[in-house]
Design a protein around this motif. Structure first.
Motif, PDB file in Angstrom:
ATOM      1  N   TYR A 131       0.829  -1.195   0.000  1.00 58.66           N
ATOM      2  CA  TYR A 131       0.000   0.000   0.000  1.00 58.66           C
ATOM      3  C   TYR A 131       0.871   1.256   0.000  1.00 58.66           C
ATOM      4  O   TYR A 131       0.658   2.190  -0.775  1.00 58.66           O
ATOM      5  N   LEU A 149       0.353  -7.368  -5.801  1.00 62.82           N
ATOM      6  CA  LEU A 149      -0.126  -5.984  -5.752  1.00 62.82           C
ATOM      7  C   LEU A 149       0.761  -5.013  -6.521  1.00 62.82           C
ATOM      8  O   LEU A 149       0.303  -3.970  -6.946  1.00 62.82           O
ATOM      9  N   ASP A 169     -16.956  -4.740  -4.350  1.00 58.83           N
ATOM     10  CA  ASP A 169     -16.259  -3.537  -3.913  1.00 58.83           C
ATOM     11  C   ASP A 169     -16.971  -2.919  -2.716  1.00 58.83           C
ATOM     12  O   ASP A 169     -18.093  -3.270  -2.391  1.00 58.83           O
ATOM     13  N   THR A 170     -16.301  -1.976  -2.078  1.00 59.96           N
ATOM     14  CA  THR A 170     -16.823  -1.485  -0.801  1.00 59.96           C
ATOM     15  C   THR A 170     -18.136  -0.738  -0.923  1.00 59.96           C
ATOM     16  O   THR A 170     -18.887  -0.683   0.045  1.00 59.96           O
ATOM     17  N   ILE A 202     -16.791  -9.502   4.770  1.00 60.42           N
ATOM     18  CA  ILE A 202     -16.307  -8.831   3.562  1.00 60.42           C
ATOM     19  C   ILE A 202     -15.001  -9.486   3.121  1.00 60.42           C
ATOM     20  O   ILE A 202     -14.025  -9.530   3.862  1.00 60.42           O
ATOM     21  N   THR A 203     -15.001 -10.026   1.932  1.00 62.36           N
ATOM     22  CA  THR A 203     -13.788 -10.705   1.447  1.00 62.36           C
ATOM     23  C   THR A 203     -13.180  -9.981   0.262  1.00 62.36           C
ATOM     24  O   THR A 203     -12.138 -10.381  -0.234  1.00 62.36           O
ATOM     25  N   GLY A 204     -13.854  -8.955  -0.219  1.00 64.91           N
ATOM     26  CA  GLY A 204     -13.381  -8.281  -1.424  1.00 64.91           C
ATOM     27  C   GLY A 204     -11.976  -7.743  -1.271  1.00 64.91           C
ATOM     28  O   GLY A 204     -11.575  -7.341  -0.183  1.00 64.91           O
ATOM     29  N   GLY A 205     -11.246  -7.759  -2.374  1.00 68.29           N
ATOM     30  CA  GLY A 205      -9.926  -7.162  -2.354  1.00 68.29           C
ATOM     31  C   GLY A 205      -8.843  -8.080  -1.839  1.00 68.29           C
ATOM     32  O   GLY A 205      -7.668  -7.851  -2.039  1.00 68.29           O
ATOM     33  N   GLY A 206      -9.230  -9.125  -1.171  1.00 70.83           N
ATOM     34  CA  GLY A 206      -8.221 -10.056  -0.684  1.00 70.83           C
ATOM     35  C   GLY A 206      -7.767 -10.946  -1.817  1.00 70.83           C
ATOM     36  O   GLY A 206      -8.034 -10.685  -2.986  1.00 70.83           O
ATOM     37  N   THR A 219     -10.792  -0.840  -8.325  1.00 72.05           N
ATOM     38  CA  THR A 219     -10.378   0.306  -7.528  1.00 72.05           C
ATOM     39  C   THR A 219      -9.020   0.854  -7.960  1.00 72.05           C
ATOM     40  O   THR A 219      -8.882   2.062  -8.165  1.00 72.05           O
ATOM     41  N   SER A 241      -9.456  -5.835   2.365  1.00 77.29           N
ATOM     42  CA  SER A 241     -10.480  -5.263   1.514  1.00 77.29           C
ATOM     43  C   SER A 241     -10.450  -3.739   1.577  1.00 77.29           C
ATOM     44  O   SER A 241     -10.661  -3.074   0.572  1.00 77.29           O
ATOM     45  N   ILE A 293      -7.886  -1.781   2.176  1.00 75.04           N
ATOM     46  CA  ILE A 293      -6.714  -1.164   1.549  1.00 75.04           C
ATOM     47  C   ILE A 293      -6.792  -1.235   0.036  1.00 75.04           C
ATOM     48  O   ILE A 293      -6.519  -0.277  -0.661  1.00 75.04           O
ATOM     49  N   ASN A 294      -7.186  -2.386  -0.469  1.00 74.61           N
ATOM     50  CA  ASN A 294      -7.103  -2.539  -1.911  1.00 74.61           C
ATOM     51  C   ASN A 294      -8.406  -2.281  -2.628  1.00 74.61           C
ATOM     52  O   ASN A 294      -8.441  -2.143  -3.829  1.00 74.61           O
ATOM     53  N   ASN A 295      -9.502  -2.239  -1.905  1.00 74.90           N
ATOM     54  CA  ASN A 295     -10.769  -2.128  -2.593  1.00 74.90           C
ATOM     55  C   ASN A 295     -11.516  -0.862  -2.217  1.00 74.90           C
ATOM     56  O   ASN A 295     -12.654  -0.703  -2.571  1.00 74.90           O
TER      57      ASN A 295
END
Lengths: 346, 293, 376, 272
Positions: B128, B237, C30-31, C58-62, C238, D228, D230-232
């Motif tokens: 990040y 990432l 997405d959030t 919430i599992t998104g983004g992982g 995102t 989630s 941080i990246n989303n």
């Protein structure tokens, strides 16, 4: 105090036989040195007494009782290690007091005993220091105090002075001897330094590759080493091959007398340097190659035809110089033959 | 008497064995249950490919891997990246370690603190932060533009260099630690002796120091290799869509190409590569223990 | 300290033991969507159906969104264990391979979900998933950098603009979020006569796929040198949007709902424009929920499925997240129908999930993504 | 002034320091700036609008308030259990002679060599059978495995590094084996063990893969939430604020552990 008896003690590390058939007795109050080159098994023997190594077979008796099933922390022995092995995170006081505190003695009593012990080793006033703040000699004294304070039946020392410088070694040696005499504590001292052994011990066990070659008083060990190994290891010795024929020993061009005890035709003759004398006549002609002044006497390297180099010790009054030529003869020598050793005096 | 002491001794030896096994049993059992067992299942599955609807032993999965262009490209890319990362780590960390070993300057404390810092920053935060720092129009780019007016900055984000930068960042502390410890074992007098006979700095470094820290270098190499080859978060990432490092590649094969067999094959191949390096490391560790004994 | 630890342990044991009434809903979107669930749908559902509670995870983004959990649930299905998962807000039931045929996914019908009848036909792909909200992918651009006259209205316009402005356009990896995927789909459609009906769930064939994709890869490879930073494809919706927000690029494909939310949050500047292609829209699609048949709280899960298809929630899809309803517009409040009269469409073009989708993604990685390397 | 003069004498040190500072701290600075910004538009070097607006929004989230204490608790428990089971093992490896000790010790390296993600599915199946999925115990177990290597190797090396004769000397004055361990051995390995403990704590605190597959839905740790967010999350500030928050335990660790870490003991754990 206590006596100690080794009974057919053996210790093997895998295929390596570190100690073989150890069989001797230490009397109550006696000061014994285990002497030998490194790797001869002397430290292993000591560690078996302390309980850090278990014998492969055989037994160790203390006052007639077997101690080998006793764990080290239960044995009435105290050990001083080669390196100082003071616990770095404890003060001098705490190092010495630790064993006493384990025995749940009263605080006042612990303090008195620790202070007495520190005084005995000449470290009064050092009790609050950490080991790192002491010199090597001071650290080893603390280690001795730590062993003594427990009033062990047997004190074990594993080359305690080997990491100290020569001067300090001699001084601590003298102090140890006097403390031991004062307390009458049975002591077993491991060393590879023959001078240390000779000066300290009541009796010396000379060890070689796992077994005891000779167990005797320092005088006897010095005067009559029972084997060629002991002869070579203790003090300085001139060794010559000789031929035993018609009642005479022939070495080089020269002959020496023998006695009935000498068996076999090929023998070895051992002569202490101090047993060489300057002979008026009929001696061995010798040329002085080198003279070293050792203080009270001269150490002289002689070249003798057909024998080669020979070491001798002459009093200062002899006035020898390099290049001198004169005759020499031994007044005493040892003959190692098939059946043992004979001492012969001229 | 001697027979009785013998049995006693044997008893106590077995007893101490028994205690040792008891002491290591909990972690060992945990490892067998949660790593060795599932890993073995995994390995066996890759060796039993499905052919015409039935599973049987065969090497089809591995042949498929090595005949697939993308897989081979990704494997080569992973090895290439790993090599580059380790090389960079040595280039960066050797001077730092040498500096820490031979200086008495106060700055050394700060340098050491900085070098250890990444040990406590997890990959997810790092990824990040790096995106904000080296990413497009990130702090670094604006800083360069504002201070120098130069507009030619090209972000390493989403390129091979992106994941390399991230993994190098993560690898610094361990590398510095291991190399510094290795250098600490080089006695001063050896270096003084070399200086005494007239060796210059470079000669001392190449002919005295480097040979003496060979083991530490091997350990640093092995630890970094093991850490980098299967890395997921940072390459995922920060790295490119293709070629991919094995970590994200396995993940993609598993979840998006819907080919668990292929994903497991990729995992086993990664494991075999790690094992080879692990073996070098272990061999050196065993040798050292023998030397000490 | 020990007491605190113990009590915490007890709390967890208790909370997991007495959770029969709670359905575990996994949200991999997405959030904006997971926030919408937390703030609107779940409170509404729990008020309407008091016997059911929802635990949103919430599992998104992982790493893989819902995938790892679905895999776990599928493994539990095979061994007959509790999957600890009742509802997947968004998942493609063609995965895991074979799961659909083995009966892992609930087959929806008016029998178990009465509101199933309201779903528009265009949204239905397979009875094993539940389409419940539609959105479309648009072209989002920075008005300060793209002239009014240059705003693309057809695919050809877009290609012309991209080539005229090298480095100013980017789309995301097709397997990471739909905006990138649907841009790639649009290229596939372009290469196949702009006829989305050529691709259906059932007509997948490896050889056919190779043939149909070839043209698309030619188009995309042709574009690659003109993309942002020599075609650095970001990993998700995102990150793609953030490239636009940071001003690194001037134009991207974006989900309508996400872009609108980004503008209202101030993440994207007010000067962000949105436009749809007119020759053939960029496909959008319906988010489809799935329910595993071994879910421990199947009843509540089906009630939730029915609830999200209610006019109430469907109105919220339009109002709160700027999406399209999955049910007929006629069923929504009249006021809403009037307000959105301009954009009302009962058809959002889609591209089938399952084989076509994974083949397209994998093939893209093999044929298009390596450009990154070629150009470096 | 004299300090500055001293600095001037060490140009190489200053060079290394500045280069490292830029490389190591630079990324962190951008996170800090983001966390305290309300708006930051390119090409401004610093945020265009400062403020704490997003802090309150972040910490209003119920899931975060729940996850933070849970994560701390989990890491603490895992670290403790790891110490309880690994330290005796380390002691055995360092001090007891037994058949295969070398093999067992080195086998723990294997735990780090096999790619994890595939394994977790298999483990999840086992845990489903044992009813461990979505429980604290399950997550503790899976995270425990990741700690084994450090918690065994580093203390093993540390125990080996304690001069055996120090222990013998204590046995010799009559201390029991337990007391010898407690009063003589342990105080000398404290630095290395605390370094291992801290690495374990931090590593566990940030572990995600195992926590996702075994913990969800019941046990949700901070980093799992963060993945989630941080990246989303469209709003960059959420991630920045969370990064900073998550980073506090690490920073405290670094502060306390610097001495333990820089000692020889830690590197000895890797066989240097």
């Amino acid at each position: 105090m206590a006596s100690l008896q080794f009974n057919k003690l053996d210790k093997h590390f895998g295929a390596v036989k570190a100690v073989k058939d150890l069989n001797f007795k230490v009397n109550d109050g006696e000061f014994i040195c285990l002497l030998g080159p490194s790797g001869c098994g002397k430290s292993t023997a000591l560690r078996m007494i302390a309980g850090f190594e278990e014998p492969t077979s055989g037994d160790i008796l203390m006052d007639g009782q077997s101690i080998i099933s006793m764990p080290p922390n239960k044995r009435p022995t105290a050990m001083v290690f080669q390196k100082y092995t003071l616990w770095p995170h404890m003060t001098v006081f705490k190092n010495v007091a630790f064993g006493l505190q384990l025995r749940k003695l009263e605080r006042k009593l612990v303090e008195t005993k620790v202070m007495t012990a520190l005084e005995l080793v000449g470290l009064k006033g050092y009790d609050k220091r950490l080991p790192a703040q002491l010199s090597g000699g001071q650290q080893q004294r603390v280690a001795i105090a730590r062993a003594l304070v427990l009033e062990p039946k047997i004190m074990l020392l594993d080359e305690p002075f080997s990491s100290l410088d020569a001067h300090l070694r001699v001084r601590l040696r003298e102090e140890l001897k006097s403390i031991q005499r004062q307390l009458g504590i049975t002591t077993i001292f491991v060393t590879h330094d023959q001078e240390e052994a000779l000066s300290l011990a009541d009796r010396i066990a000379v060890m070689n590759s796992g077994w005891v070659e000779q167990y005797d008083s320092p005088d006897v060990i010095y005067a009559r080493p029972s084997s060629q190994f002991v002869a070579g290891f203790i003090g300085s010795m001139n060794l010559f091959e000789a031929h035993n024929e018609k009642g005479m020993l022939k070495l080089g061009h020269f002959f020496l007398k023998t006695n009935d005890g000498v068996n076999g035709s090929e023998v070895k003759i051992a002569i202490r340097p101090e047993d060489m004398e300057i002979a008026e006549s009929s001696g061995w002609p010798a040329k002085v190659k080198q003279v070293m002044n050792l203080g009270p006497f001269y150490s002289v390297l002689l070249e003798i035809e057909s024998l080669g180099n020979l070491k001798a010790m002459f009093p200062k009054t002899s006035q020898v110089k390099e290049g001198d030529v004169f005759s020499v003869l031994p007044n005493r020598y040892l003959v190692y033959h098939d059946a043992g050793v004979e001492e012969i005096r001229l | 008497m001697s027979t009785s002491t013998l049995t006693k001794k044997e008893q106590s030896r077995t007893k101490s064995n028994w205690i040792a096994y008891l002491l290591i049993s909990a972690p060992f059992f945990l490892m067998v249950l949660l790593i060795v067992y599932p890993a073995s299942l995994s390995i066996i599955r890759t060796l039993r490919p499905e052919v015409n609807g039935t599973r049987r032993f065969g090497l089809e999965n591995y042949l498929a891997f090595f005949s697939d262009h993308t897989s081979v490209t990704n494997l080569v890319f992973t090895l290439w990246s790993t090599g580059a990362i380790i090389a960079l780590l040595f280039i960066i960390c050797l001077p730092i370690a040498l500096y820490l070993r031979f200086t008495e300057s106060r700055i050394a404390h700060f340098v050491q603190g900085l070098a250890l810092f990444p040990l406590f920053v997890p990959g997810i935060i790092l990824a990040y932060a790096l995106i904000r720092f080296i990413g497009p129009n990130g702090l670094l780019e604006t800083f360069i533009e504002v201070t120098t007016g130069w507009q030619g900055y090209h972000t390493p984000y989403l390129k091979p260099s992106g994941s390399i930068i991230g993994l190098v960042w993560e690898g610094i502390p361990i590398t510095v630690l291991v190399l510094t410890a290795g250098l600490a074992q080089v006695p001063d007098n050896l270096i003084e002796a070399a200086r005494d006979v007239g060796a210059g700095r470079l000669q001392i470094f190449f002919q005295i120091i480097l040979p003496l820290i060979g083991r530490s270098m091997l350990i640093a190499f092995a630890l970094n290799f093991l850490g980098v080859i299967g890395a997921f978060t940072l390459p995922y990432l920060l790295g490119p869509a293709a070629p991919q490092m094995m970590g994200p590649f396995m993940q993609r094969t598993f979840y998006n190409v819907l080919n668990p067999d292929a994903a497991e094959t990729q995992a086993v191949i990664t494991f075999l590569l790690s094992s080879f390096v692990g073996f070098l490391y272990v061999r050196s560790a065993v040798r050292q223990q023998k030397e000490e004994a | 300290m020990i007491r605190i630890c113990l009590s915490l342990v007890v709390v967890f044991i208790v909370s997991t033991t007495f959770s029969q009434e709670t359905i575990d809903l996994y949200n991999g979107s997405d959030t904006n969507i997971s926030d919408w669930y937390s703030n609107s749908i779940i409170p509404m559902f729990q008020a309407a159906v008091p016997e059911c509670k929802v635990n949103q995870v919430i599992t998104g983004g992982g790493a893989g969104g819902n995938d790892p959990i679905v895999d776990r649930a599928y493994a539990a299905f095979k061994t007959g264990d509790d999957p600890k998962a009742d509802y997947f807000e968004q998942f493609d039931p063609f995965r895991p391979v074979g799961a659909m045929d083995e009966g892992f996914w609930v087959e929806f019908s008016t029998d178990n979900v009465p509101n199933y009848a309201s779903i528009v036909d265009a949204a239905k792909e397979t009875p094993f998933n539940l389409p419940y909200r539609g959105s479309q992918v648009l072209i989002a651009y920075d008005k300060t950098k793209v002239n009014e006259a240059e705003v693309p209205h057809t695919w050809d316009d877009l290609v012309t603009w991209i080539k005229a402005n090298p480095g100013e356009f980017i789309y995301g990896r097709p397997d990471r979020g739909g905006s990138g995927r649907n841009f790639v789909v649009r290229a596939v459609h372009e290469a196949n006569g702009r006829d989305p009906s050529l691709f259906t769930v059932d007509n997948f064939d490896t050889a056919l796929a190779a043939e149909r994709f070839a043209g698309a890869w030619k188009i995309l490879n042709d574009l690659a040198p003109y993309l942002y930073d020599n075609a650095s494809y970001p990993a998700g919706n995102t990150p793609t949007l953030q490239l636009l927000a940071q001003g690194a690029v001037s134009m991207i494909p974006a989900w309508s709902d996400q872009a609108i939310q980004a503008i209202s949050l101030g993440v994207l500047p007010e000067s962000t424009g949105l436009v749809q292609l007119e020759d053939l829209p960029l496909v959008g699609g319906y988010a489809t929920s799935t329910i595993p048949t071994n879910a421990a709280n199947l009843d509540c899960s089906l009630k939730l499925a029915n609830f999200v298809l209610s006019p109430e929630v469907q109105a919220s899809v339009v109002e709160e997240i700027g999406g399209f309803p999955a049910i007929n517009w006629d069923l929504l409040p009249a006021e809403l129908q009037e307000r959105f009269a301009d954009v009302i469409t009962n058809q959002v073009p889609d591209f089938p999930g399952g084989d076509w989708n994974s083949a397209m993604n994998d093939s893209w990685y093999e044929n298009v993504a390596p450009n990154v390397n070629r150009n470096e | 002034m004299s300090f500055l003069r001293k600095l001037g004498k060490d140009p190489f040190g200053i060079f290394i320091f500045i280069a490292l500072f830029l490389f190591i701290i630079g990324p962190m600075i951008s996170v800090i700036l983001w966390a305290f910004s309300v708006q930051w538009r390119y090409p401004s070097l610093l945020p265009t609008q400062w403020g704490l607006k997003f802090w309150s929004q972040t910490f209003k989230r119920a899931d975060i308030l729940q996850a933070l204490p849970l994560s701390l608790f989990l890491s603490l428990i895992v670290t403790l259990i790891s110490a309880v089971i690994c330290l005796p093992a380390a002691y055995a490896f360092a001090r007891l002679k037994f058949r295969g000790s070398q093999f067992f010790l080195l086998s723990f390296l294997a735990t780090n060599a096999f790619p994890r993600f595939g394994l977790y599915i298999t483990i999840a199946v086992i845990f489903l059978k044992l009813n461990l999925v979505s429980t604290v115990l399950g997550v503790v177990l899976i995270q425990l495995v990741n700690t084994l290597l450090f918690m065994i190797w580093i203390p093993t090396a540390a125990f080996k590094g304690v001069d055996k004769s120090l222990e013998e000397a204590a046995l010799d004055v009559g201390a029991s084996r337990f007391r010898v361990f407690w009063q003589i051995t342990l105080p000398q390995v404290i630095p290395a063990i605390s370094a291992a403990l801290m690495l374990t704590f931090v590593g566990t605190f940030y572990e995600t893969q195992g926590a996702i597959l075994i913990g969800l839905p019941g046990v949700r740790t901070m980093p799992v939430l963060m993945l989630s967010l941080i990246n989303n999350q469209l709003v960059v500030q959420y991630g920045a604020i969370l990064s900073l928050t998550l980073w506090i335990p690490s920073l405290l660790m670094l502060f306390f552990a610097r001495r333990a870490l820089s000692g020889k003991s830690l590197a000895a754990g890797f066989g240097v």
